[in-house]
Design an enzyme around this catalytic site. Structure first.
Site, PDB file in Angstrom:
ATOM      1  CB  CYS A 190       0.544 -16.189  -4.109  1.00 17.16           C
ATOM      2  SG  CYS A 190       0.002 -15.144  -5.474  1.00 17.16           S
ATOM      3  CB  CYS A 222      -1.824 -12.547  -4.656  1.00 16.60           C
ATOM      4  SG  CYS A 222      -0.220 -12.720  -3.878  1.00 16.60           S
ATOM      5  CE  LYS A 271      -4.198  -8.708  -2.244  1.00 12.22           C
ATOM      6  NZ  LYS A 271      -2.795  -8.329  -1.970  1.00 12.22           N
ATOM      7  CE1 TYR A 324       0.402  -7.128   1.224  1.00  9.87           C
ATOM      8  CE2 TYR A 324       2.272  -6.351   2.490  1.00  9.87           C
ATOM      9  CZ  TYR A 324       1.612  -7.362   1.834  1.00  9.87           C
ATOM     10  OH  TYR A 324       2.164  -8.613   1.781  1.00  9.87           O
ATOM     11  CD  GLU A 357      -3.654  -5.323  -0.337  1.00  9.82           C
ATOM     12  OE1 GLU A 357      -2.947  -5.054  -1.321  1.00  9.82           O
ATOM     13  OE2 GLU A 357      -3.602  -6.426   0.248  1.00  9.82           O
ATOM     14  CG  HIS A 375      -5.867  14.123 -24.053  1.00 14.32           C
ATOM     15  ND1 HIS A 375      -5.893  14.597 -22.766  1.00 14.32           N
ATOM     16  CD2 HIS A 375      -6.930  14.687 -24.691  1.00 14.32           C
ATOM     17  CE1 HIS A 375      -6.910  15.427 -22.628  1.00 14.32           C
ATOM     18  NE2 HIS A 375      -7.554  15.492 -23.792  1.00 14.32           N
ATOM     19  CD  GLU A 408      -3.587  13.451 -20.624  1.00 10.82           C
ATOM     20  OE1 GLU A 408      -3.082  14.270 -21.415  1.00 10.82           O
ATOM     21  OE2 GLU A 408      -4.788  13.119 -20.653  1.00 10.82           O
TER      22      GLU A 408
END
Length: 451
Positions: free
Chosen positions: A42, A47, A50, A177, A181, A434, A439
């Site tokens: 990681c 992670c 990256k 992934y 990525e 909003h 939302e």
């Protein structure tokens, strides 16, 4: 029998470091061995670097958006070596943090490879041997490379951060992934990106509608994505690599990157000699308490191939300490784990896909797809997907899928509600914020379809 340590941890990644620190805090005598760099996949080659590359790659599009919003911004050029220097300085800093955390927790660190000698003994590459009442294996995984001639010409996600220069062109092989990525990252940094995936659609196992939108958006951003295609052969031609694909195309690339899965780091660890059971991929087989078939040996994280996520490894580490050192048997809950894929566009998900949910019983599917305000004003055609999968009987939200900028930030919050068992009516009762993209999650009143 007197042991040298109460706990010996093999592996200095996020899971191993957390287990060592927390176990030491209970008064246990703890040691940890790491053969490479503290921080594991990681922090050092996953992670963290990256995500920093994701940030870097997004400025190209941001500068274009800025001009659309009235800013006088010239076209920029990306300096890979300047970025790489800062990246590695940050990784060095983080590794130092991990070491200081262990030192401050009175954990003895060995910068060496550790292997199992027996159920209570580890041998280090330095020649030292130590005994421990408990051994925790947290050695993670490594990128897999396909077995084919000249596969060594390619690189993996481990090497991408170490390149002396960015290639002008790259072929990324894979559709998971990691492949997707890095296709987005390198495309954003100005590399000509081609991606081959042998399956019919990228991101296998995730929601079909989300996968389709991400694939379309990747192509629109400039990634030359080809599904149903694999490599037949690759060979060196001058400074480039000539690749023949199953689609009949022969093309030269500066680099080929394999992102074709990851394998547990169990080779040469001494598992067979000790009698520890492993699975088909070499993963260590454990029970719900992370215990192997040898009672004194436990394993957590990617080496067990349960859920390959850093926060999961940390949870497993905490549960291990609760179970072994606090006398509180604790199993890790691997259900309804929110996660994010840092593709471009980003994908946040928690719970079931529409396909998996429909296979379990009647469902209602609520979908909103629209151009977000930010992108519409800038003249981009990007679309956002907000999707809720609802059990028709219990009204519980079984899954949420978000394809949008900052989807990872949003899904973390949604994950709390879904984990608590929120119903569609709970979402409906929540007042919208909003104007935001999120939302839409609380304003979808009628189901788009049922299954």
């Amino acid at each position: 029998m007197a042991f040298d340590y109460d706990l010996f941890v093999i592996g200095g990644g996020s899971g191993g470091v957390r287990a060592a620190r927390v176990a030491s805090a209970t008064g246990a005598k703890v040691a940890l061995a790491e053969e490479y760099r503290m921080g594991g996949t990681c922090v050092i080659r996953g992670c963290v670097p990256k995500k920093l590359m994701v940030f870097a790659s997004e400025f190209n599009e941001a500068m274009s958006d800025a001009r659309a919003y009235g800013w006088d911004v010239p076209d920029g050029t990306f300096n890979w070596l300047e970025f790489r220097g800062k990246l590695h300085a940050e990784l060095d800093r983080l590794e130092g943090v991990y070491r200081r955390l262990l030192d401050g927790s009175n954990v003895e660190i060995f910068d060496a490879r550790a292997t199992l000698k027996d159920a209570h003994t580890v041998t280090l590459s330095t020649g030292q041997t130590f005994t421990a009442k408990h051994i925790l294996i947290a050695v993670g995984g490594r990128p897999s490379v396909p077995e084919m001639e000249n596969a060594g010409l390619g690189i993996t996600s481990n090497e991408i951060f170490l390149l002396d220069e960015l290639p002008k062109s790259i072929l990324i092989v894979g559709g998971g992934y990691i492949a997707c990525e890095f296709a987005g990252i390198l495309n954003g940094l100005g590399v000509e990106v081609t991606q081959y995936y042998r399956g019919e659609q990228i991101l296998r196992g995730f929601d079909g509608e989300a996968r389709g939108l991400i694939a379309d958006q990747m192509k629109e951003r400039g990634v030359d994505l080809h599904c149903g295609v694999n490599i037949l052969s690759m060979e060196k031609q001058g400074d480039q690599i000539c690749v023949k694909g199953t689609n009949g195309v022969e093309k030269l690339f500066d680099q080929v990157m394999f992102a074709t899965g990851r394998s547990p780091n169990t080779q040469g660890l001494g598992l067979e000699e000790v009698g520890i059971k492993t699975g088909r991929k070499g993963e260590i087989v454990v029970d719900e308490y992370s215990q192997t078939n040898i009672p004194s040996v436990f394993a957590i994280g990617d080496v067990t191939d349960r859920v390959q996520l850093t926060p999961v490894a940390i949870r497993e580490a905490m549960a291990f300490v609760e179970t072994v050192f606090k006398g509180n048997p604790t199993a890790v809950d691997h259900e309804l784990i929110p996660s994010a894929i840092f593709t471009q566009p980003e994908y946040g998900v928690v719970g079931l896909s529409e396909e998996d949910a429909a296979a379990k019983g009647p469902i209602e599917v609520y979908v909103a797809s629209f151009k977000p305000m930010h992108h519409a004003f800038a003249g981009r055609s990007d679309r956002v997907l907000m999707k809720l999968i609802v059990c028709a009987d219990t009204r519980k939200v079984l899954g949420c899928h978000i394809v949008a900028d900052h989807a990872g930030e949003m899904i973390q919050m949604v994950g709390i509600a879904v984990k608590m068992g929120a119903t569609k009516e709970d979402f409906d009762r929540t007042v919208a914020v909003h104007p935001t993209m999120a939302e839409e999650l609380v304003t979808m009143k009628a189901p788009t379809r049922t299954a």
